[in-house]
Structure formats: structure tokens, C-alpha cells
Motif scaffolding. Structure first.
Motif, PDB file in Angstrom:
ATOM      1  N   TYR A  41       0.839  -1.194   0.000  1.00 48.73           N
ATOM      2  CA  TYR A  41       0.000   0.000   0.000  1.00 48.73           C
ATOM      3  C   TYR A  41       0.873   1.243   0.000  1.00 48.73           C
ATOM      4  O   TYR A  41       1.924   1.293   0.647  1.00 48.73           O
ATOM      5  CB  TYR A  41      -0.917   0.037   1.235  1.00 48.73           C
ATOM      6  CG  TYR A  41      -1.678  -1.235   1.479  1.00 48.73           C
ATOM      7  CD1 TYR A  41      -2.852  -1.523   0.789  1.00 48.73           C
ATOM      8  CD2 TYR A  41      -1.226  -2.162   2.415  1.00 48.73           C
ATOM      9  CE1 TYR A  41      -3.549  -2.702   1.016  1.00 48.73           C
ATOM     10  CE2 TYR A  41      -1.919  -3.339   2.658  1.00 48.73           C
ATOM     11  CZ  TYR A  41      -3.084  -3.598   1.956  1.00 48.73           C
ATOM     12  OH  TYR A  41      -3.754  -4.766   2.182  1.00 48.73           O
TER      13      TYR A  41
ATOM     14  N   THR B 119       0.666   4.872   1.280  1.00 46.77           N
ATOM     15  CA  THR B 119      -0.133   5.678   2.207  1.00 46.77           C
ATOM     16  C   THR B 119      -0.408   7.083   1.696  1.00 46.77           C
ATOM     17  O   THR B 119      -1.240   7.798   2.282  1.00 46.77           O
ATOM     18  CB  THR B 119       0.571   5.771   3.569  1.00 46.77           C
ATOM     19  OG1 THR B 119       1.907   6.287   3.386  1.00 46.77           O
ATOM     20  CG2 THR B 119       0.650   4.403   4.237  1.00 46.77           C
TER      21      THR B 119
ATOM     22  N   ASP C   6      -5.326   3.438  -2.380  1.00 48.40           N
ATOM     23  CA  ASP C   6      -4.612   2.415  -1.620  1.00 48.40           C
ATOM     24  C   ASP C   6      -5.011   2.442  -0.142  1.00 48.40           C
ATOM     25  O   ASP C   6      -5.169   1.388   0.500  1.00 48.40           O
ATOM     26  CB  ASP C   6      -3.100   2.626  -1.747  1.00 48.40           C
ATOM     27  CG  ASP C   6      -2.530   1.931  -2.970  1.00 48.40           C
ATOM     28  OD1 ASP C   6      -3.328   1.581  -3.862  1.00 48.40           O
ATOM     29  OD2 ASP C   6      -1.297   1.755  -3.053  1.00 48.40           O
TER      30      ASP C   6
ATOM     31  N   LYS D 245      -8.448   0.915   0.232  1.00 51.17           N
ATOM     32  CA  LYS D 245      -8.347  -0.533   0.067  1.00 51.17           C
ATOM     33  C   LYS D 245      -7.711  -1.172   1.309  1.00 51.17           C
ATOM     34  O   LYS D 245      -8.137  -2.239   1.762  1.00 51.17           O
ATOM     35  CB  LYS D 245      -7.524  -0.857  -1.180  1.00 51.17           C
ATOM     36  CG  LYS D 245      -7.364  -2.341  -1.471  1.00 51.17           C
ATOM     37  CD  LYS D 245      -6.606  -2.542  -2.773  1.00 51.17           C
ATOM     38  CE  LYS D 245      -6.413  -4.027  -3.073  1.00 51.17           C
ATOM     39  NZ  LYS D 245      -5.585  -4.692  -2.037  1.00 51.17           N
ATOM     40  N   ALA D 246      -6.711  -0.495   1.857  1.00 53.93           N
ATOM     41  CA  ALA D 246      -6.044  -1.009   3.053  1.00 53.93           C
ATOM     42  C   ALA D 246      -7.000  -1.054   4.238  1.00 53.93           C
ATOM     43  O   ALA D 246      -6.943  -1.974   5.061  1.00 53.93           O
ATOM     44  CB  ALA D 246      -4.833  -0.144   3.386  1.00 53.93           C
TER      45      ALA D 246
ATOM     46  N   ALA E 263      -1.429   2.064   6.937  1.00 53.39           N
ATOM     47  CA  ALA E 263      -2.383   2.638   5.980  1.00 53.39           C
ATOM     48  C   ALA E 263      -3.760   2.808   6.624  1.00 53.39           C
ATOM     49  O   ALA E 263      -4.448   3.810   6.385  1.00 53.39           O
ATOM     50  CB  ALA E 263      -2.475   1.753   4.751  1.00 53.39           C
TER      51      ALA E 263
END
Length: 332
Positions: free
Chosen positions: A140, A142, A147, A150-151, A187
């Protein structure tokens, strides 16, 4: 129900969100009425297990609060005497409504913000979280919003259906650096921080009541004994820690309290920390209303003396009489 009349998965999900939001908002708003507290059920009313006035809030309280170390060890008297009495007293104080002041007040703003959080928790408690394949080797960025989002989903999957929570506690015992945790935790932290910042931005910057809330937070900041809070939170036993925090809120910190430690005669004068916080909040609202009334009286299009006298008479009436007048005026 026929196949043609059945809701699709997306429609059922949207309906569930709408109904959950509606129920949470109604139950939170109903807490301002003494009858709601009187029929809340356990733990405020242990003898009333059925017919609770706020069933969803009670479910959340039992599922997430009463099972925590410290809270689960609290005596029934703490809830039936202290919390019940405090909630009832606040309800009976007949605090002003937003439509009484002609603007959205601080309590309305904060309750709406808290409702958005509570309804998210309620959806998870009632509907669960859709299970997907656990991803333990994803990368991921940050600094990338997609991302991070999604994390967050992967983080919840592993927290609920995996062992990530145990790993987080184990890592936290080893280090206090976020950078030492897994990338998905970093993240997810970024996601939570962004959501929290957005909530603060909306309530403190965008909201018309933002500056009033900043002033209120400053007063609370000056009242908070951070050193004592920090020392209390270091207590290892959860029940003892919670008892210490309760004592910190309810102990009257005045000269009499200090002299009683050295054998002097104790006095019941003064206010404890919780009373001081509530007093600060309510006094600030009273001062604001008085200032607003003075502005209205001095404005060019001010109402005549009879109208102003009617407003003052309304303010001194009982909650029942005020509600009757609201109903007659068509506000409610």
C-alpha cells in the motif's frame, strides 16, 4: 413475495442503511426526554428487561461497553444511582432546543456528529461485515487515497476474521512506533486519521457553531487535570483504573478536600470536575442566549414589549407547557 417484488442486494443494503440511520437518530434524540431514561432498561433499570425505550442503543451498550474490563466489574449501583441520576437530572433541566434559538446549537451539532459514528457501529453489529479472502501480502502507498481505502477494508477483514488484532497488541508491547507495525496497519491508521480530521473540520470549521465549540474545548482543556489523568491511566488493573477515573471526575477538588487529607473537617461545598464541566457548558449557553436577546431588543426591527414579555414568560414555563406551545405553533 414474488421475484419481481424482491429487492436486489444493492437495494436491500441501501434500505438497511436508511433504516439504521433513522432508528439511531430517533433513539439519540429521544434521550432528551425523562421518560426515555426511565424506561431505558439495563443497566440503568435492571428490573426492566423488556420493552426498552431505546433497544438499539441498549444492544450497542451491552455489546461494546459493558463487556470491557472495568465496566463489566462496575457495581449495579454505579449505573442505577450515579449514571441514572445524572441522565435524569440533565433531562429534567429542560435545555433549550435549536428551534427555540433559531439556529443549530452546539448540542445538536455534536449529537448529529456522534449519531453518524453510532449508526456505523450499529450497521456492523446488526448486519456484520461481508467476508472476503484475507490478504496478508498486499502493498500500500499511504499517500494514495485508493490504496488507503483498500487497506482499510483489508484491515477490517483481518481484524474481524483473522489474527491481526493479536499481532497489533503483541507489536505494541514491543514498540511504540507506528512504523514498526505492518503496512496495512499504517495505511489503516492514515484512513482513520483522515476520517477523524474530516469530522473535526466539518464541526469546527464548516459548521456555524464551530467557533463556539472551539471556545468550549478551550474551557474543557483548562479544566482537565492531565497529570492526574495520565497517572490514573497507568494503573494496570482495568477495574481499579476505571474506579480511579470515576473518583477523579466526582471528587471535589477544593481547599476543604486538601485539608481533610491532613485530618481537617471535610466540607461538601464546591463542585467536582464533572459538575464544573457541565456548569461551564450550560453557563456558556445561557450567556449566549442573553447576548442574543439583547441584540434582538436593540435591533431596529425589534418586537414590541408585549412580544418580548411573551418570550420571557415562555422561557420560565415548565417543559410540558413549552411543548404544548410548540405543538400549537406547528414547529413540532
Amino acid at each position: 413475495m414474488t421475484d419481481q417484488a424482491q429487492l436486489s442486494s444493492a437495494q436491500a443494503h441501501a434500505l438497511f442503511d436508511i433504516l439504521t440511520s433513522h432508528v439511531v437518530l430517533n433513539e439519540i434524540e429521544s434521550l432528551k426526554y425523562p421518560r426515555t431514561i426511565a424506561t431505558f432498561g439495563p443497566p440503568l433499570q435492571p428490573s426492566q428487561a423488556e420493552g426498552a425505550s431505546t433497544p438499539l442503543l441498549r444492544i450497542l451498550l451491552e455489546s461494546f461497553i459493558l463487556i470491557l474490563p472495568g465496566f463489566r466489574d462496575v457495581t449495579a449501583q454505579f449505573w442505577t444511582d450515579n449514571i441514572f441520576r445524572l441522565a435524569t437530572t440533565l433531562d429534567e433541566a429542560n435545555l433549550s432546543e435549536s428551534y427555540d434559538k433559531g439556529s443549530v446549537g452546539i448540542r445538536r451539532t455534536l449529537s448529529t456528529a456522534s449519531a453518524s459514528i453510532v449508526e456505523s457501529v450499529a450497521r456492523g453489529r446488526l448486519g456484520g461485515y461481508p467476508k472476503q479472502a484475507l490478504k496478508t501480502d498486499s502493498k500500500y502507498d499511504t499517500s494514495n487515497a485508493d490504496d488507503v481505502a483498500k487497506a482499510w477494508d483489508d484491515f477490517l477483514q483481518r481484524i474481524i476474521y483473522g489474527d491481526l488484532l493479536d499481532k497489533m497488541f503483541a507489536k505494541a508491547a514491543e514498540t511504540d512506533k507506528l512504523s514498526d507495525h505492518e503496512l496495512v496497519v499504517q495505511a489503516a491508521h492514515q484512513y482513520a486519521l483522515t476520517i477523524f480530521a474530516a469530522l473535526l473540520h466539518h464541526n469546527l470549521i464548516v459548521s456555524p457553531r464551530g467557533q463556539s465549540m472551539v471556545s468550549l474545548l478551550n474551557r474543557l482543556h483548562r479544566l482537565t487535570p492531565y497529570f492526574l489523568v495520565k497517572q490514573t491511566l497507568k494503573i494496570g488493573n482495568a477495574a481499579s483504573m476505571l474506579n480511579g477515573m470515576t473518583q477523579l471526575l466526582l471528587t471535589k477538588m477544593n481547599l476543604s478536600t486538601l485539608t481533610s487529607w491532613f485530618g481537617g473537617q471535610a466540607s461538601d461545598s464546591g463542585m467536582n470536575l464533572l459538575q464544573q464541566i457541565i456548569s461551564q457548558v450550560l453557563n456558556a449557553e445561557v450567556s449566549e442566549l442573553r447576548k442574543r436577546l439583547k441584540q434582538i431588543e436593540q435591533s431596529q426591527d425589534a418586537p414590541d414589549k408585549s412580544q418580548l414579555e411573551s418570550l420571557r414568560k415562555y422561557a420560565s414555563q415548565s417543559a410540558k407547557e413549552q411543548q404544548k406551545m410548540r405543538n400549537q405553533s406547528g414547529i413540532v
